[in-house]
Scaffold this motif. Structure first.
Motif, PDB file in Angstrom:
ATOM      1  N   GLU A 285       0.822  -1.203   0.000  1.00 36.90           N
ATOM      2  CA  GLU A 285       0.000   0.000   0.000  1.00 36.90           C
ATOM      3  C   GLU A 285       0.865   1.267   0.000  1.00 36.90           C
ATOM      4  O   GLU A 285       0.566   2.233  -0.707  1.00 36.90           O
ATOM      5  N   ASP A 286       1.942   1.268   0.787  1.00 38.16           N
ATOM      6  CA  ASP A 286       2.805   2.449   0.833  1.00 38.16           C
ATOM      7  C   ASP A 286       3.545   2.658  -0.488  1.00 38.16           C
ATOM      8  O   ASP A 286       3.732   3.792  -0.942  1.00 38.16           O
ATOM      9  N   ILE A 287       3.980   1.576  -1.104  1.00 36.07           N
ATOM     10  CA  ILE A 287       4.664   1.696  -2.401  1.00 36.07           C
ATOM     11  C   ILE A 287       3.702   2.252  -3.445  1.00 36.07           C
ATOM     12  O   ILE A 287       4.049   3.146  -4.226  1.00 36.07           O
ATOM     13  N   LEU A 288       2.479   1.728  -3.466  1.00 38.67           N
ATOM     14  CA  LEU A 288       1.477   2.226  -4.407  1.00 38.67           C
ATOM     15  C   LEU A 288       1.146   3.695  -4.140  1.00 38.67           C
ATOM     16  O   LEU A 288       1.031   4.500  -5.074  1.00 38.67           O
ATOM     17  N   ALA A 289       1.023   4.051  -2.866  1.00 39.06           N
ATOM     18  CA  ALA A 289       0.686   5.432  -2.523  1.00 39.06           C
ATOM     19  C   ALA A 289       1.778   6.387  -3.006  1.00 39.06           C
ATOM     20  O   ALA A 289       1.478   7.448  -3.577  1.00 39.06           O
ATOM     21  N   PHE A 290       3.046   6.027  -2.805  1.00 40.09           N
ATOM     22  CA  PHE A 290       4.139   6.887  -3.243  1.00 40.09           C
ATOM     23  C   PHE A 290       4.194   6.962  -4.765  1.00 40.09           C
ATOM     24  O   PHE A 290       4.377   8.047  -5.342  1.00 40.09           O
ATOM     25  N   ALA A 291       4.044   5.819  -5.436  1.00 41.14           N
ATOM     26  CA  ALA A 291       4.105   5.802  -6.899  1.00 41.14           C
ATOM     27  C   ALA A 291       3.007   6.683  -7.504  1.00 41.14           C
ATOM     28  O   ALA A 291       3.252   7.452  -8.444  1.00 41.14           O
ATOM     29  N   ARG A 292       1.809   6.592  -6.975  1.00 43.66           N
ATOM     30  CA  ARG A 292       0.702   7.395  -7.505  1.00 43.66           C
ATOM     31  C   ARG A 292       0.876   8.872  -7.157  1.00 43.66           C
ATOM     32  O   ARG A 292       0.550   9.740  -7.965  1.00 43.66           O
ATOM     33  N   LEU A 293       1.389   9.133  -5.964  1.00 47.95           N
ATOM     34  CA  LEU A 293       1.659  10.517  -5.580  1.00 47.95           C
ATOM     35  C   LEU A 293       2.674  11.128  -6.530  1.00 47.95           C
ATOM     36  O   LEU A 293       2.506  12.266  -6.999  1.00 47.95           O
ATOM     37  N   TYR A 294       3.704  10.378  -6.861  1.00 44.18           N
ATOM     38  CA  TYR A 294       4.721  10.873  -7.789  1.00 44.18           C
ATOM     39  C   TYR A 294       4.165  11.009  -9.203  1.00 44.18           C
ATOM     40  O   TYR A 294       4.402  12.001  -9.895  1.00 44.18           O
ATOM     41  N   GLY A 295       3.397  10.020  -9.635  1.00 41.73           N
ATOM     42  CA  GLY A 295       2.845  10.065 -10.984  1.00 41.73           C
ATOM     43  C   GLY A 295       1.865  11.201 -11.195  1.00 41.73           C
ATOM     44  O   GLY A 295       1.771  11.767 -12.290  1.00 41.73           O
ATOM     45  N   GLN A 296       1.115  11.564 -10.153  1.00 43.99           N
ATOM     46  CA  GLN A 296       0.115  12.622 -10.276  1.00 43.99           C
ATOM     47  C   GLN A 296       0.684  14.020 -10.061  1.00 43.99           C
ATOM     48  O   GLN A 296       0.031  15.008 -10.402  1.00 43.99           O
ATOM     49  N   ALA A 297       1.875  14.109  -9.501  1.00 45.89           N
ATOM     50  CA  ALA A 297       2.465  15.419  -9.216  1.00 45.89           C
ATOM     51  C   ALA A 297       2.816  16.130 -10.515  1.00 45.89           C
ATOM     52  O   ALA A 297       3.314  15.528 -11.466  1.00 45.89           O
ATOM     53  N   ARG A 298       2.547  17.429 -10.564  1.00 46.65           N
ATOM     54  CA  ARG A 298       2.885  18.223 -11.744  1.00 46.65           C
ATOM     55  C   ARG A 298       4.362  18.606 -11.764  1.00 46.65           C
ATOM     56  O   ARG A 298       4.968  18.731 -12.830  1.00 46.65           O
ATOM     57  N   ALA A 299       4.940  18.818 -10.573  1.00 43.59           N
ATOM     58  CA  ALA A 299       6.323  19.291 -10.504  1.00 43.59           C
ATOM     59  C   ALA A 299       7.046  18.642  -9.333  1.00 43.59           C
ATOM     60  O   ALA A 299       7.390  19.285  -8.360  1.00 43.59           O
ATOM     61  N   PRO A 325      12.062  10.652 -12.991  1.00 48.13           N
ATOM     62  CA  PRO A 325      11.558  11.834 -13.697  1.00 48.13           C
ATOM     63  C   PRO A 325      11.609  11.697 -15.206  1.00 48.13           C
ATOM     64  O   PRO A 325      10.867  12.392 -15.905  1.00 48.13           O
ATOM     65  N   ALA A 326      12.472  10.804 -15.719  1.00 49.40           N
ATOM     66  CA  ALA A 326      12.483  10.580 -17.157  1.00 49.40           C
ATOM     67  C   ALA A 326      11.236   9.821 -17.597  1.00 49.40           C
ATOM     68  O   ALA A 326      10.659  10.091 -18.650  1.00 49.40           O
ATOM     69  N   VAL A 327      10.810   8.864 -16.778  1.00 47.49           N
ATOM     70  CA  VAL A 327       9.623   8.079 -17.132  1.00 47.49           C
ATOM     71  C   VAL A 327       8.388   8.967 -17.195  1.00 47.49           C
ATOM     72  O   VAL A 327       7.553   8.835 -18.103  1.00 47.49           O
ATOM     73  N   THR A 328       8.254   9.886 -16.274  1.00 39.69           N
ATOM     74  CA  THR A 328       7.067  10.745 -16.240  1.00 39.69           C
ATOM     75  C   THR A 328       7.229  12.014 -17.075  1.00 39.69           C
ATOM     76  O   THR A 328       6.295  12.820 -17.151  1.00 39.69           O
ATOM     77  N   GLY A 329       8.405  12.211 -17.664  1.00 40.93           N
ATOM     78  CA  GLY A 329       8.646  13.415 -18.445  1.00 40.93           C
ATOM     79  C   GLY A 329       8.838  14.640 -17.589  1.00 40.93           C
ATOM     80  O   GLY A 329       8.751  15.773 -18.075  1.00 40.93           O
ATOM     81  N   ARG A 330       9.131  14.447 -16.301  1.00 38.36           N
ATOM     82  CA  ARG A 330       9.262  15.590 -15.393  1.00 38.36           C
ATOM     83  C   ARG A 330      10.621  16.268 -15.496  1.00 38.36           C
ATOM     84  O   ARG A 330      10.913  17.172 -14.729  1.00 38.36           O
ATOM     85  N   LEU A 331      11.426  15.836 -16.435  1.00 43.45           N
ATOM     86  CA  LEU A 331      12.637  16.580 -16.774  1.00 43.45           C
ATOM     87  C   LEU A 331      12.353  17.621 -17.841  1.00 43.45           C
ATOM     88  O   LEU A 331      13.209  18.416 -18.193  1.00 43.45           O
ATOM     89  N   ALA A 332      11.136  17.601 -18.371  1.00 49.52           N
ATOM     90  CA  ALA A 332      10.774  18.534 -19.441  1.00 49.52           C
ATOM     91  C   ALA A 332      10.605  19.940 -18.893  1.00 49.52           C
ATOM     92  O   ALA A 332      10.190  20.129 -17.760  1.00 49.52           O
ATOM     93  N   PRO A 333      10.901  20.958 -19.706  1.00 54.97           N
ATOM     94  CA  PRO A 333      10.660  22.334 -19.272  1.00 54.97           C
ATOM     95  C   PRO A 333       9.198  22.556 -18.948  1.00 54.97           C
ATOM     96  O   PRO A 333       8.302  21.936 -19.524  1.00 54.97           O
ATOM     97  N   ALA A 334       8.946  23.470 -18.026  1.00 59.61           N
ATOM     98  CA  ALA A 334       7.580  23.684 -17.540  1.00 59.61           C
ATOM     99  C   ALA A 334       6.636  24.095 -18.659  1.00 59.61           C
ATOM    100  O   ALA A 334       5.492  23.663 -18.714  1.00 59.61           O
ATOM    101  N   ARG A 335       7.089  24.933 -19.581  1.00 58.65           N
ATOM    102  CA  ARG A 335       6.147  25.474 -20.554  1.00 58.65           C
ATOM    103  C   ARG A 335       5.721  24.467 -21.614  1.00 58.65           C
ATOM    104  O   ARG A 335       4.782  24.724 -22.345  1.00 58.65           O
ATOM    105  N   ARG A 336       6.414  23.310 -21.697  1.00 55.75           N
ATOM    106  CA  ARG A 336       5.957  22.304 -22.663  1.00 55.75           C
ATOM    107  C   ARG A 336       4.930  21.369 -22.035  1.00 55.75           C
ATOM    108  O   ARG A 336       4.341  20.555 -22.711  1.00 55.75           O
ATOM    109  N   ARG A 337       4.735  21.464 -20.710  1.00 62.90           N
ATOM    110  CA  ARG A 337       3.790  20.582 -20.053  1.00 62.90           C
ATOM    111  C   ARG A 337       2.453  21.286 -19.887  1.00 62.90           C
ATOM    112  O   ARG A 337       2.376  22.418 -19.443  1.00 62.90           O
ATOM    113  N   ARG A 338       1.393  20.630 -20.249  1.00 61.68           N
ATOM    114  CA  ARG A 338       0.054  21.205 -20.173  1.00 61.68           C
ATOM    115  C   ARG A 338      -0.293  21.579 -18.737  1.00 61.68           C
ATOM    116  O   ARG A 338      -0.077  20.832 -17.804  1.00 61.68           O
ATOM    117  N   GLY A 339      -0.831  22.759 -18.578  1.00 60.61           N
ATOM    118  CA  GLY A 339      -1.297  23.185 -17.272  1.00 60.61           C
ATOM    119  C   GLY A 339      -0.245  23.835 -16.400  1.00 60.61           C
ATOM    120  O   GLY A 339      -0.539  24.255 -15.295  1.00 60.61           O
TER     121      GLY A 339
END
Length: 445
Positions: A285-299, A325-339
């Protein structure tokens, strides 16, 4: 002696300085100078946005150490049997002559390489510390590789990102909605990290701490993951498993800027939270909670600390973490990410501490790593190494499939520049040091 003075406060001179300690915060200081030989209070400089007026307790008490009556101020020679505690004072000239004669005698007997200058930073500062190498080179003494502190973490980081680069921690305080402190206890060891992490938390960001101990830092976290020592790579693999399985992976980014993303996805497909739980000691449960928290985070912002260098498989564990961060694309510049709104532009002129967006080393390849191969050394040719590149040491790993990302590196991709100022990237301890002069706010790495 006490540092208090009866002199009027208006007569106390405040002088700028910098902390000499071996710490990546490299704080700017304001020091009270009471007279030519005495200092008073030491404070963090408000003129430096990273220090922000905050320094650690040990540096704040510098005057107590400098002016303490028991402070050693001259060389002592042992005057009795070892362990007797009997010493006699000698002059600096005599001490230097004695040491030099010992070096000369041993080098004459066994060759110059019998002398091995073994040192690190302490409170010497960068110039004094590296100045010792001048003696080593002139005399032909034995050399050594890198550091005694972060070599494992360095090699894992470079394997994943291509170079020792990171993002200024102030960006986490200003923009991140998730701060992950992985393998460190900055509450007690690097208070400035907590200054900016807690600034993010006050804005509403979540704070996750990954550390085997329930440290002071963990006490302040929204989620503490007490991972078993040395199993960070298994946790990172399970997180990537969830990111791919539940649609958090940014495939456009992966195909444009990373090598072997399909192989990585296939590799972690069998590394589920259920697989990682008995290895890491964490609940599913804790692993899933962290993974989803990371996946849903914008930054999200990952701060990877020295803990990775305190385990024999630290390099591959660090490599696995750099893939997140490479898997989620969170290395991308902010302005290329929607929202996400765009960052302000960088100051004009060269930025020696900046990286022009995600860019892999020239030696990166798109083929997967063969089983048993060393991902750090994969495909590197001496004539194509980027400037400043250092070979990594042998791969460190343990059982249970911990080398998580061996079949898909996060080394980022094309040689064309990408807009800079990533909002959601990860930082590391022991990384590119921020050289800040007192009173001057120099953009960090």
């Amino acid at each position: 002696m006490s540092t208090d003075t009866a002199a009027p406060r208006a007569s106390i001179e405040i002088v700028p300085s910098v902390c000499p300690h071996d710490c990546t915060s490299t704080c700017a200081l304001e020091v009270e100078r009471l007279d030519a030989h005495t200092i008073g209070r030491v404070r963090g400089s408000q003129r430096n946005a990273y220090t922000a007026g905050v320094i650690c307790e040990k540096v704040a008490r510098y005057a107590q150490r400098i002016h303490h009556p028991d402070r050693l101020t001259q060389p002592l020679r042992r005057a009795g049997p070892k362990g007797s505690g009997r010493f006699e004072p000698i002059s600096w000239e005599a001490a230097l002559d004695e040491v030099a004669q010992a070096f000369i005698a041993k080098a004459s007997q066994h060759g110059s390489e019998t002398v091995w200058p073994y040192f690190y930073a302490g409170t010497m500062g960068l110039v004094q510390r590296d100045g010792i190498n001048r003696l080593r080179h002139v005399m032909g003494y034995s050399r050594w590789y890198s550091t005694i502190c972060v070599t494992l973490a360095d090699n894992g980081w470079i394997a994943g990102t291509g170079a020792k680069r990171g993002v200024d921690l102030r960006e986490a305080g200003e923009h991140s909605d998730l701060v992950v402190i992985w393998g460190g206890n900055p509450v007690n060891t690097q208070v400035n990290v907590m200054t900016h992490a807690m600034a993010a938390k006050k804005r509403g960001a979540k704070l996750v701490v990954i550390d085997p101990y329930r440290t002071g830092t963990a006490e302040r976290a929204d989620l503490h993951l007490p991972v078993r020592p040395g199993t960070d790579g298994a946790l990172a693999c399970a997180v990537m498993h969830v990111l791919f399985a539940e649609g958090y992976a940014d495939w456009d980014y992966l195909r444009a800027y990373t090598d072997a993303p399909d192989e990585l996805a296939a590799h972690v497909a069998q590394r589920s939270p259920q697989w990682a739980a008995p290895i890491t000691g964490l609940s599913v449960e804790d692993i899933l909670a962290f993974a989803r928290l990371y996946g849903q985070a914008r930054a999200p912002f990952i701060r990877a600390h020295h803990g990775f260098s305190r385990q024999r498989n630290g390099a591959v564990n660090m490599h696995a973490v750099t893939c997140l961060p490479a898997v989620t694309g969170r290395l991308a510049p902010a302005r290329r990410r929607r929202g996400l709104r765009a960052h302000r532009h960088l100051p004009a002129g060269p930025q020696p501490h900046r990286r022009p967006g995600p860019a892999r080393s020239a030696a990166a390849r798109t083929r997967p790593v063969a089983p048993g191969a060393d991902p750090v050394r994969r495909g590197r040719r001496a004539e194509r190494r980027p400037a400043g590149h250092r070979d990594a040491g042998p791969e460190h790993q343990s059982g249970g499939g911990l080398p998580g990302s061996r079949q898909g590196a996060s080394r980022a991709g094309p040689r064309r520049p990408v807009p800079v100022r990533a909002r959601a990237v990860h930082d590391r301890d022991g990384g590119l040091r921020r050289h800040r002069a007192a009173g001057h706010d120099v953009p960090g790495a």
